[in-house]
Scaffold this active site. Structure first.
Site, PDB file in Angstrom:
ATOM      1  N   ARG A 166      35.362  41.669  39.489  1.00 14.68           N
ATOM      2  CA  ARG A 166      36.638  40.972  39.238  1.00 14.68           C
ATOM      3  C   ARG A 166      37.549  41.188  40.433  1.00 14.68           C
ATOM      4  NH1 ARG A 166      39.304  44.906  40.307  1.00 14.68           N
ATOM      5  NH2 ARG A 166      41.061  43.608  39.728  1.00 14.68           N
ATOM      6  N   GLY A 167      38.683  40.444  40.426  1.00 14.22           N
ATOM      7  CA  GLY A 167      39.551  40.423  41.603  1.00 14.22           C
ATOM      8  C   GLY A 167      39.150  39.211  42.435  1.00 14.22           C
ATOM      9  N   ALA A 168      40.128  38.386  42.803  1.00 12.63           N
ATOM     10  CA  ALA A 168      39.805  37.084  43.400  1.00 12.63           C
ATOM     11  C   ALA A 168      38.875  37.163  44.628  1.00 12.63           C
ATOM     12  CB  ALA A 168      41.103  36.350  43.728  1.00 12.63           C
ATOM     13  N   ARG A 213      34.903  31.533  36.241  1.00 16.22           N
ATOM     14  CA  ARG A 213      36.292  31.858  35.852  1.00 16.22           C
ATOM     15  C   ARG A 213      37.184  30.801  36.499  1.00 16.22           C
ATOM     16  NH1 ARG A 213      38.214  37.931  36.397  1.00 16.22           N
ATOM     17  NH2 ARG A 213      39.788  37.211  34.906  1.00 16.22           N
ATOM     18  N   GLN A 256      42.929  47.354  34.266  1.00 16.06           N
ATOM     19  CA  GLN A 256      42.533  47.450  35.682  1.00 16.06           C
ATOM     20  C   GLN A 256      43.387  48.473  36.423  1.00 16.06           C
ATOM     21  OE1 GLN A 256      42.995  44.585  34.003  1.00 16.06           O
ATOM     22  NE2 GLN A 256      41.696  42.941  34.757  1.00 16.06           N
ATOM     23  N   ASP A 302      45.838  35.095  42.604  1.00 13.48           N
ATOM     24  CA  ASP A 302      44.571  34.401  42.334  1.00 13.48           C
ATOM     25  C   ASP A 302      44.608  32.942  42.769  1.00 13.48           C
ATOM     26  OD1 ASP A 302      44.453  36.805  40.405  1.00 13.48           O
ATOM     27  OD2 ASP A 302      42.425  35.960  40.390  1.00 13.48           O
ATOM     28  N   ASN A 327      48.839  35.253  39.074  1.00  9.27           N
ATOM     29  CA  ASN A 327      48.246  36.581  39.239  1.00  9.27           C
ATOM     30  C   ASN A 327      48.140  37.213  37.850  1.00  9.27           C
ATOM     31  OD1 ASN A 327      47.193  38.711  40.946  1.00  9.27           O
ATOM     32  ND2 ASN A 327      49.011  39.878  40.415  1.00  9.27           N
ATOM     33  N   LYS A 328      47.583  38.383  37.812  1.00 12.99           N
ATOM     34  CA  LYS A 328      47.344  39.084  36.552  1.00 12.99           C
ATOM     35  C   LYS A 328      48.570  39.062  35.636  1.00 12.99           C
ATOM     36  CE  LYS A 328      44.345  40.456  35.303  1.00 12.99           C
ATOM     37  NZ  LYS A 328      43.548  39.572  34.403  1.00 12.99           N
TER      38      LYS A 328
HETATM   39  O1  MRU Z   1      41.169  39.532  35.803  1.00  9.46           O
HETATM   40  P1  MRU Z   1      41.038  40.137  37.163  1.00  9.46           P
HETATM   41  O2  MRU Z   1      40.866  41.619  37.150  1.00  9.46           O
HETATM   42  O3  MRU Z   1      39.985  39.428  37.998  1.00  9.46           O
HETATM   43  O4  MRU Z   1      42.436  39.837  37.860  1.00  9.46           O
HETATM   44  C1  MRU Z   1      42.632  40.250  39.181  1.00  9.46           C
HETATM   45  C2  MRU Z   1      44.009  39.997  39.678  1.00  9.46           C
HETATM   46  O5  MRU Z   1      44.831  39.407  39.036  1.00  9.46           O
HETATM   47  C3  MRU Z   1      44.303  40.447  41.080  1.00  9.46           C
HETATM   48  O6  MRU Z   1      45.651  40.797  41.228  1.00  9.46           O
HETATM   49  C4  MRU Z   1      44.000  39.306  42.064  1.00  9.46           C
HETATM   50  O7  MRU Z   1      42.738  38.758  41.821  1.00  9.46           O
HETATM   51  C5  MRU Z   1      44.058  39.768  43.472  1.00  9.46           C
HETATM   52  S1  MRU Z   1      42.774  40.959  43.844  1.00  9.46           S
HETATM   53  C6  MRU Z   1      42.950  41.360  45.465  1.00  9.46           C
END
Ligand code: MRU
Length: 314
Positions: free
Chosen positions: A45-47, A79, A171, A212, A222-223
């Protein structure tokens, strides 16, 4: 530094982020559909990490002679919110050697994060409030928002991370704390609801988050919880920075209204097997991201530098 993604020709290894920090378990993927499943299930996970995993997923498809259109669609759709995913699949798909392109994309991500971190480091000193995990685990290495922290510390700045726990997947509580402890970055975990209190206390000098998908007017997804922090930062007069690799820009998107927001299984939000939920009298809503309007952002930090208002990112 921690590594979440390893590739050997024909095999992709993903550090299973669902079980960290209690367990270090690696998942082995040998085809695109296993990679798409891992993305959907939050193993990775994480973009930026999603983009790297998807690129390798397409490389696995190419190696085995699988239908590339089918594999590309499967990976892209795994996703919906992180635009990096479709950017990466399109980039490696158009290359003459897909596997070499995926390996190059992975290496580029680390370079991009280091450049972003170096540009952003001078903005940080003292307490830094953040949400989710935006570090090495969320990228090819170094990280974006947490990468800025890492770079600032390397430049000798006394930066202390305040990590929101980031319900429901935690996270922040599971991954950011783990990374900070691993790399010796001072870090204090807070419940999401404590963000206002820590800002009010004067212990935070900047809020820094990842992204994201960014529309060209500067609105960004973003999250979930990022918008809360942006509103609070404005209220308390604290700068709010977005760490934005250019691969997160969606130039087809004029503003935040066109960013698709992933809604995940409501059972992630609460113990939905409890009788009160089973009764059907109470429901749960589980958007994984929120959209922050550009007007709440102090500056954007990318591999190209620091961009201030008026946030026309074309
Ligand atoms: O649901 P996730 O854990 O994939 O969400 C991740 C985020 O929202 C991060 O802040 C974003 O992807 C940037 S990661 C460098």
């Amino acid at each position: 530094m921690l590594t979440a993604i390893r590739y050997e020709p024909g095999v992709l290894y993903l550090l299973d982020q669902r079980v960290l920090p209690a367990e270090t378990r690696w998942l082995t993927c040998t085809d695109a559909s296993a990679v798409a499943d891992a993305i959907r299930a939050m193993v990775v996970r994480g973009a930026p990490a999603l983009s790297i995993a998807a690129a390798y997923g397409l490389a696995l498809a190419a190696r085995s002679g699988a239908d590339l259109d089918v594999a590309a669609a499967l990976l892209t759709d795994a996703r919906p919110t992180a635009v990096n995913l479709r950017w990466a699949v399109a980039r490696v798909r158009s290359a003459p050697d897909i596997e070499a392109a995926a390996i190059a994309l992975h290496a580029d991500d680390v370079r991009i994060n280091r450049a972003l971190g170096a540009h952003g480091a001078p903005l940080l000193d003292g307490g830094v409030l953040t949400v989710c995990n935006t570090g090495a685990l969320a990228t090819g290495g170094h990280g974006t928002a947490l990468g800025m922290v890492r770079s600032a510390r390397a430049f000798g700045r006394d930066v202390h991370v305040w990590a929101c726990e980031t319900r429901p997947w935690l996270q922040g509580a599971r991954l950011t704390t783990y990374e900070c402890a691993h790399d010796g970055i001072p870090c204090t975990l807070i419940a999401d609801g404590a963000a206002a209190s820590v800002l009010a206390s004067g212990r935070v000098q900047a809020v820094v988050v990842g992204c994201d998908r960014v529309a060209w007017n500067g609105d960004f997804a973003n999250k979930l919880g990022t918008l809360n922090l942006a509103v609070l930062a404005r209220h308390y007069g604290v700068p709010f920075y977005v760490a934005m690799p250019r691969s997160s820009l969606d130039l087809a998107c004029a503003d935040g209204g066109c960013i698709p927001i992933e809604e995940r299984d409501p059972r992630e939000v609460a113990a939905l097997d409890a009788p009160i939920y089973r009764s059907g009298k109470v429901s749960a809503w589980n958007p994984a991201f929120d959209v922050t309007p550009a007007g709440l952002v102090t500056a954007w930090v990318s591999e190209r530098g620091v961009e201030q208002a008026p946030f026309d990112l074309r």
